[in-house]
Design an enzyme around this catalytic site. Structure first.
Site, PDB file in Angstrom:
ATOM      1  CD1 TRP A  81      -2.389  -2.127   1.582  1.00 51.49           C
ATOM      2  CD2 TRP A  81      -3.023  -0.998  -0.233  1.00 51.49           C
ATOM      3  NE1 TRP A  81      -3.433  -2.807   1.000  1.00 51.49           N
ATOM      4  CE2 TRP A  81      -3.842  -2.134  -0.108  1.00 51.49           C
ATOM      5  CE3 TRP A  81      -3.236  -0.131  -1.310  1.00 51.49           C
ATOM      6  CZ2 TRP A  81      -4.860  -2.436  -1.025  1.00 51.49           C
ATOM      7  CZ3 TRP A  81      -4.245  -0.424  -2.223  1.00 51.49           C
ATOM      8  CH2 TRP A  81      -5.053  -1.566  -2.076  1.00 51.49           C
ATOM      9  CG  ASP A  93      -3.570   4.272   3.638  1.00 50.76           C
ATOM     10  OD1 ASP A  93      -4.652   4.105   4.231  1.00 50.76           O
ATOM     11  OD2 ASP A  93      -3.247   3.643   2.607  1.00 50.76           O
ATOM     12  CE  LYS A  98      -9.199  -2.588   3.275  1.00 43.99           C
ATOM     13  NZ  LYS A  98      -8.249  -1.778   2.549  1.00 43.99           N
TER      14      LYS A  98
END
Ligand code: PLP
Length: 367
Positions: free
Chosen positions: A102, A178, A202
């Site tokens: 990511w 993030d 999530k």
């Protein structure tokens, strides 16, 4: 009807209490005679839902007054573009911690859009199995901000500290995070950050919504000529309703915040539960001969637990039997293989217990 245990990395399990409430309110929201997804986002009913969601999130994370909360769209991935567009208007280079898939995507996008991205520390050489420590981090002289990924969802690594973002000359720059896969998993000192963003699917709610928390003084650093819908200033001014927001996802996120506040008992309580779940699962993996997790102990994620079977010929049988036992979505990310159990907030301790006993049983029979 049977609800299985869902270990999906995202879109992930939702709290059953939230689904029940949404179900009860589905066709007729509080005697309005229509569902939330059919309402105008400018109606007084929806405005109240939106305000309450923000209020509850502010309370849970103790977000200081000088931060705006934005409810936007495009996934966490669109923030890989939005962050540099919003913060590089006065020049400088975006700095990054390179810790896995990511963070790499965020780096690549800044590089693509602005022609430069400085990697202030990387754990690539070690195969992304541990995270950089503070003393490893070296920002560029012209750093505009430091971006990092607090939880690498695919590798299963989670920072156990908040980095300091300081240039070589000692001046501090905004820290950008993030937090898609571990926001709300425990208490957080928001005041340490310039920007926090998280895709909802999530730990917040269903896909289609992104929460951005941005400090006031960063609202006027945007690049001229950037896409207007990505601008934090415009979103803040327009109450996140510059265009039609993801109303139903926003509403469900609000229900998740209420669940965290009223049923879990806040983020300290959530953190204790998450710690217990993760500790149990890692300890079962470490004690077994069939399962293994390669991540450095201090950097193991409490949210995403990847593991391999030491005999990989058993992989497909493991997944097949797990599914038959009602344990879903344990297959690891296609880029790394093996298994991954995502044990976000809404995955109960009972689900983790069921997984652990299945794993022990499987090892005994097949290992
Ligand atoms: C899931 C995830 C993303 C991507 O989210 P999208 O909403 O699919 O864009 C980005 N970063 C992290 C850490 C994630 O877990």
């Amino acid at each position: 009807m049977t609800r299985h245990f869902n270990f999906c990395a995202g879109p992930a399990a939702m709290p059953i209490a939230v689904l029940d409430r949404a179900c009860n309110e589905m066709k007729d929201y509080r005697e309005c005679g229509l569902s939330v997804m059919e309402m105008s986002h400018r109606s007084s009913e929806f405005m109240a839902i939106a305000e309450q969601a923000e209020k509850d999130l502010r309370e849970l994370l103790e977000i200081p007054e000088n931060y705006r909360v934005l409810f936007t769209q495009g996934g966490a991935s669109l923030q890989f573009s939005a962050v540099p567009y919003n913060l590089l208007g006065q020049g400088g280079t975006a700095n990054f911690l390179d810790t896995g898939i990511w963070s790499r995507k965020a780096i690549d996008e800044a590089q693509r859009l602005f022609g430069a991205a400085h990697v202030a520390a990387s754990s690539q050489a070690g195969g992304y199995q541990s995270l950089p420590r503070q003393e490893d981090i070296v920002l560029s002289e012209d750093a505009a901000y430091l971006h990092y990924t607090s939880n690498e969802t695919i590798g299963g690594l989670e920072f156990d500290y908040i980095p300091h973002a300081v240039r070589p000359d000692g001046s501090e720059v905004p820290l950008v995070c993030d937090m898609s896969s571990n926001i709300l998993s425990g208490p957080l000192d928001v005041s340490r950050f310039g920007v926090i963003y998280a895709g909802a699917q999530k730990n917040i709610g269903p896909a289609g919504l992104v929460v951005v928390i941005v400090r006031d003084d960063l609202l006027n650093q945007a690049c001229a000529g950037m896409p207007s819908l990505l601008g934090y200033q415009a979103l803040a001014k327009g109450g996140s309703m510059v265009n039609t927001p993801a109303t139903y996802s926003w509403y469900l996120a609000g229900l998740v915040f209420q669940w965290l506040k009223n049923e879990v008992g806040g983020l300290d309580a959530m953190e204790a539960i998450n710690a217990r779940k993760a500790e149990k699962l890692y300890s079962a993996i470490d004690k077994s001969r069939l399962y293994a997790n390669p991540v450095a102990l201090a950097n193991r994620s409490r949210m995403n637990v990847p593991f391999v079977l030491t005999d990989e010929r058993l992989d497909s049988l493991f997944l097949q039997e797990a599914e038959a036992a009602g344990l879903l979505n344990l297959k690891g990310h296609r880029s790394v293989g093996g298994m991954r159990a995502s044990i976000y907030n809404a995955v109960s301790e009972q689900a983790v217990d069921a997984l652990i006993s299945f794993m022990a049983d499987f090892e005994q029979r097949r290992g």
